[in-house]
Design an enzyme around this catalytic site. Structure first.
Site, PDB file in Angstrom:
ATOM      1  N   ARG A 180       0.630  -1.234  -0.035  1.00  0.00           N
ATOM      2  CA  ARG A 180      -0.031   0.063   0.047  1.00  0.00           C
ATOM      3  C   ARG A 180       0.912   1.315  -0.105  1.00  0.00           C
ATOM      4  NH1 ARG A 180      -4.446  -0.218   4.471  1.00  0.00           N
ATOM      5  NH2 ARG A 180      -5.009   1.424   3.577  1.00  0.00           N
ATOM      6  N   CYS A 239      -1.115   6.244   9.148  1.00  0.00           N
ATOM      7  CA  CYS A 239      -1.551   4.629   8.655  1.00  0.00           C
ATOM      8  C   CYS A 239      -2.692   4.812   7.514  1.00  0.00           C
ATOM      9  CB  CYS A 239      -2.123   3.723   9.803  1.00  0.00           C
ATOM     10  SG  CYS A 239      -3.714   4.572  10.618  1.00  0.00           S
TER      11      CYS A 239
END
Length: 284
Positions: A180, A239
């Protein structure tokens, strides 16, 4: 007195050890209530990430996918759970503390509760240690709501993150999975990639192969290598939506490196903000 933020479930096996604390089941997901009722640690009460630990999301471009709730709404959640400043609070989830357990730990510490811990290894480790499992709905407390003045632990907004990511004296840690971070794919957010200048430090590396936290010394060595000569207060942790970032903040505190800031909006906000997004392994 502050406790170590991580507790070994073996110390909680005796019933009397659980009698003087508030035990919270923070397993999340659409079926979290059903899973709780099908089996939970004896004495635990249930809280849901989306309904209890996050505000309603009107636009993820402003606050991300899991924005913090209004402090007074959170105060009502704590009253329902029976949390008070005199109680020790112990939390578990089924993601090695990486999901709602760490988020609730951070929120409680941010509202002034010093006696908060996350069960090392989560639900499975607690069951393996011998803590009884029971079925049925969550009990709740009828105590009155104590007001919360706000979030006392350090937070960073998107503008501060942008400044910090380009400042050599500061550090933005992106704790998402490397794929990611690199922008190969992202099942949750548009425009895959990372904040330019952010360094990838996957939260999963806080755990060993059994899903338990690394030792204090191992975590301290890991984060000292990442932050160098910077003070932890010069570090911002990001995050996807401000949840697993709390896992790294928990690990850093366990390692004796408290004080880093949480970017609640995280990449879910950044990716929708119109700001540049970087791809690949490089910093920047």
């Amino acid at each position: 007195m502050s406790l170590d933020p991580i507790v070994d479930p073996r110390t909680l096996v005796a019933r009397q050890e659980r009698a003087n604390l508030v035990l919270v089941d923070a397993r999340s997901g659409k079926d979290s209530r059903e899973r709780f009722e099908a089996g939970h640690l004896e004495g635990a009460r249930h809280v849901d990430l989306d309904r209890g630990l996050s505000a309603h999301v009107s636009n993820p471009a402003h606050g991300g996918r899991h924005p913090l709730p209004d402090p007074q709404m959170f105060a009502r959640v704590l009253a329902w759970l029976g949390v008070s400043s005199q109680k020790r609070i112990v939390i578990y989830d089924d993601k090695g503390g990486a999901n709602a357990a760490a988020r609730l730990w951070w929120m409680l510490r941010a509202t002034g509760h010093p006696r908060v811990q996350v069960i090392d290894g989560g639900y499975d480790a607690a069951v393996a240690a011998g803590i009884p499992v029971v079925r049925g709905p969550s009990e709740h407390s009828d105590q009155t709501t104590a007001p919360i003045g706000g979030w006392a632990s350090p937070l960073a907004d998107i503008d501060e993150v942008a400044r910090a990511a380009s400042d050599p004296g500061r550090l933005v840690l992106d704790v998402r999975d490397p794929s990611r971070y690199r922008g190969e794919a992202d099942p949750f957010d548009p425009n895959p990639g990372h904040i330019p200048g952010a360094v990838n430090a996957p939260y999963a590396s806080n755990l060993d192969v059994d899903g338990r936290f690394l030792s204090r010394d191992e975590l301290a060595a890991r984060y000292r290598a990442l932050i160098g000569n910077r003070d932890p207060s010069d570090v911002i942790v990001s995050c996807g939506s401000g949840v697993t970032a709390c896992h790294t903040l928990l690990a850093m505190e366990h390692a004796g490196l408290p004080g880093a800031k949480l970017y609640v909006g995280s990449f879910s906000e950044w990716a929708r903000s119109g700001r540049p997004v970087a791809k690949g392994d490089q910093r920047g």
